[in-house]
Design an enzyme around this catalytic site. Structure first.
Site, short mmCIF file in Angstrom:
data_model
loop_
_atom_site.label_atom_id
_atom_site.label_comp_id
_atom_site.label_asym_id
_atom_site.label_seq_id
_atom_site.Cartn_x
_atom_site.Cartn_y
_atom_site.Cartn_z
N ARG A 1 0.87 -1.23 -0.25
CA ARG A 1 0.62 0.29 0.08
C ARG A 1 0.74 0.92 0.19
NH1 ARG A 1 -4.88 -1.91 4.14
NH2 ARG A 1 -5.56 -3.88 2.30
N ARG B 1 2.14 1.74 10.48
CA ARG B 1 1.01 1.79 8.91
C ARG B 1 2.86 1.45 8.41
NH1 ARG B 1 -3.15 4.29 7.50
NH2 ARG B 1 -4.14 4.94 9.47
N GLU C 1 -7.39 -0.83 14.86
CA GLU C 1 -8.04 -1.68 13.49
C GLU C 1 -6.72 -2.41 13.35
OE1 GLU C 1 -9.01 0.04 9.65
OE2 GLU C 1 -9.02 -1.40 8.93
N SER D 1 -11.20 -6.13 9.46
CA SER D 1 -12.20 -5.39 8.45
C SER D 1 -13.03 -6.87 7.54
CB SER D 1 -10.69 -4.39 7.54
OG SER D 1 -12.29 -3.68 6.98
N ARG E 1 1.31 -5.63 11.67
CA ARG E 1 0.54 -4.42 12.64
C ARG E 1 0.08 -5.71 13.68
NH1 ARG E 1 -4.57 -1.64 10.61
NH2 ARG E 1 -2.43 0.37 9.80
#
Length: 429
Positions: free
Chosen positions: A261, A276, A350, A353, A392
């Site tokens: 990403r 991130r 988070e 998802s 993460r």
RNA sequence: GGAGAGGUGGCAGAGUGGCCUAUUGCAUCACCUUGCUAAGGUGAAGUACCGGCAACGGUACCGGGGGUUCGAAUCCCCCCCUCUCCGCCA
């Protein structure tokens, strides 16, 4: 993509859906699509008639001798030219319609809360209790660097910010938790998948990431390929263009893959540590099933449960939120996020998802099935959810299970993947 | 990277310019026959859009896009994919 018939019959629902998602410009696509559709519906019957005339005349011509044909040929040529002009218009309208229709967001379900952004997501469940350390807990990056497990400095020098080197036991823990996630899902009947990481635009479009997600995507321009941001893209696209038999459904896949990403527009946000990053690994669960709303909802609860069971096994406190309209993506009908407790951030953040789409992705992908009862061919329903994303998840694992001396206690379920050890690292403090 | 062969309905597979409204087989569905089974017979049946309450009718679709022609699954061009051989390579 929504069915154009849904737009015709209930344009207000589509417009209201876009507004609920806080995408007013996408609401306008509803009206643009309907205007194009109206013109197309006027044009098509006219063109069909002309084509029929041409076809019949051609057929009659074929039976005539060359000399007899002569007087009719001029008329056919004129008709051909007329049709050509209208066909060009038809083609343009069809392309425009597809473009506008693909901009119309999926309609959020009734159970999607109102809200403008992630601050208005609604908590639906909380599990586990936040640990009382009895000492001042360190952040994951501090622990990892002290143990010699993490180097973001050299990674950034070489590859830019938001990159990392994992070393030693942390690299092994990273692999262990991913492998545990795959094993858990395989044990529940999911098929393990190792998918392509570079995909064509069609897969990005079909899963709803394009148009809109181009800035978030690394692109190999020379080959016109895109690096996936999630295995959802190749795995949901797996049966694109196919006609499945109902007894092949549901298809349940668990894919472990690298994810890439660009994180454009996030400068300064979550800059430290492993939260991130530009590349990570994720184990993703994807379900393709028949077009049945109740079954989709049941699957949705199941895939959330799978992720919960993993977090519980890893002894990590978490909460589940129903994502509100303004925080919902374009293709989703409903989404739960799972947020795991991260002591250094003092918050639930988070990590998972879980989305349901109904037939929105399937229509874009042309992913269909033939019902058992012999009825009309239908578009499938699709869903997906994270099982685990690492590094993460290493944040809560290190931070929640850290001990006063800087070592890290391993949850029982991960020990077999790390040679039976109960603790990682050596005493530092 | 080079050379060649291919891509046709859910699947297999025929079709080299008008008799394609795509042959045939398998699988599917309905009915019939044979005491069960295995098999056989008759019929139905592709996908999308448009019109119609419907039966039905029209148009498009033979990997994707463009072209030639009055007319293209069929001829030409570009792209994608599969297979075979050669080269290179972890």
């Amino acid at each position: 993509m929504l069915d154009i018939k849904v737009l015709r019959e209930n344009p207000d629902a589509a417009r209201a859906g876009a507004i609920k998602k806080r995408l007013p410009d996408r609401a306008q696509a509803v009206d643009r699509a309907l205007a194009i559709d109206a013109e197309l519906r006027a044009l098509t019957p006219k063109l069909d008639g002309m084509r029929g005339e041409q076809k019949n005349a051609s057929k009659a011509l074929g039976k005539l001798s060359a000399a007899e044909r002569e007087p009719f040929l001029q008329k056919q040529k004129e008709l051909k030219a007329e049709i050509g002009v209208l066909e060009e218009r038809e083609k343009q309208l069809e392309a425009d319609l597809k473009q506008q229709l693909s901009l119309v967001p999926n309609i959020p379900d009734e159970d999607v809360p109102e809200g403008k952004d992630d601050t208005e997501n609604q908590e639906t469940k909380r599990w586990g209790s936040v640990r009382d350390f009895g000492f001042t807990p360190k952040g994951h990056d501090e622990i990892a660097e002290a143990q010699g497990w993490l180097d973001t400095k050299r990674a950034s020098d070489m590859a830019g910010s938001r990159n990392y080197f994992l070393f030693g036991d942390l690299a092994l823990l990273h692999d262990a938790v991913l492998r545990f996630a795959v094993d858990l899902l395989v044990g529940r009947g999911f098929t393990a998948v190792d998918p392509p990481l570079l995909v064509r635009d069609a897969a990005m479009f079909g899963t709803g990431f394009f148009p809109g997600g181009e800035e978030q995507t690394y692109r190999a321009e020379k080959d016109e390929l895109n690096l996936i941001g999630t295995a959802e893209v190749p795995v949901t696209s797996l049966h694109s263009g196919e006609m499945l038999a109902e007894d092949q459904l549901p298809k349940k896949y668990v894919a472990r893959s690298m994810c890439f990403r660009r994180e454009a527009g996030t400068y300064g946000k979550d800059q430290r540590g492993l939260y991130r990053v530009h590349q990570f690994q994720k184990v993703e669960q994807v379900i393709v099933d028949i077009a049945d709303k109740a079954r989709s909802i049941a699957h949705h609860h199941d895939i959330v449960k799978n992720a919960e069971d993993l977090l519980q096994a890893c002894e990590l406190p978490y909460r589940i939120v129903a994502v509100c309209g303004g925080d919902l993506g374009v293709p989703q009908a409903m989404k739960y996020d799972i947020e795991t407790w991260m002591p250094s951030r003092g918050n639930y953040c988070e990590t998972h998802s879980a989305s349901r789409f109904y037939d929105y992705q399937a229509r874009r992908l042309s992913l269909r099935y033939r019902p058992k009862d012999g009825g009309k061919v239908l578009f499938c329903h699709t869903l997906n959810n994270t099982v685990i994303a690492s590094p993460r998840v290493l944040i809560p694992l290190l931070e929640n299970h850290q001990q006063k001396d800087g070592t890290v206690r391993l949850p029982q379920v991960l020990r077999p993947y790390l040679g039976g050890r109960e603790v990682l690292g050596r005493p530092i403090w």
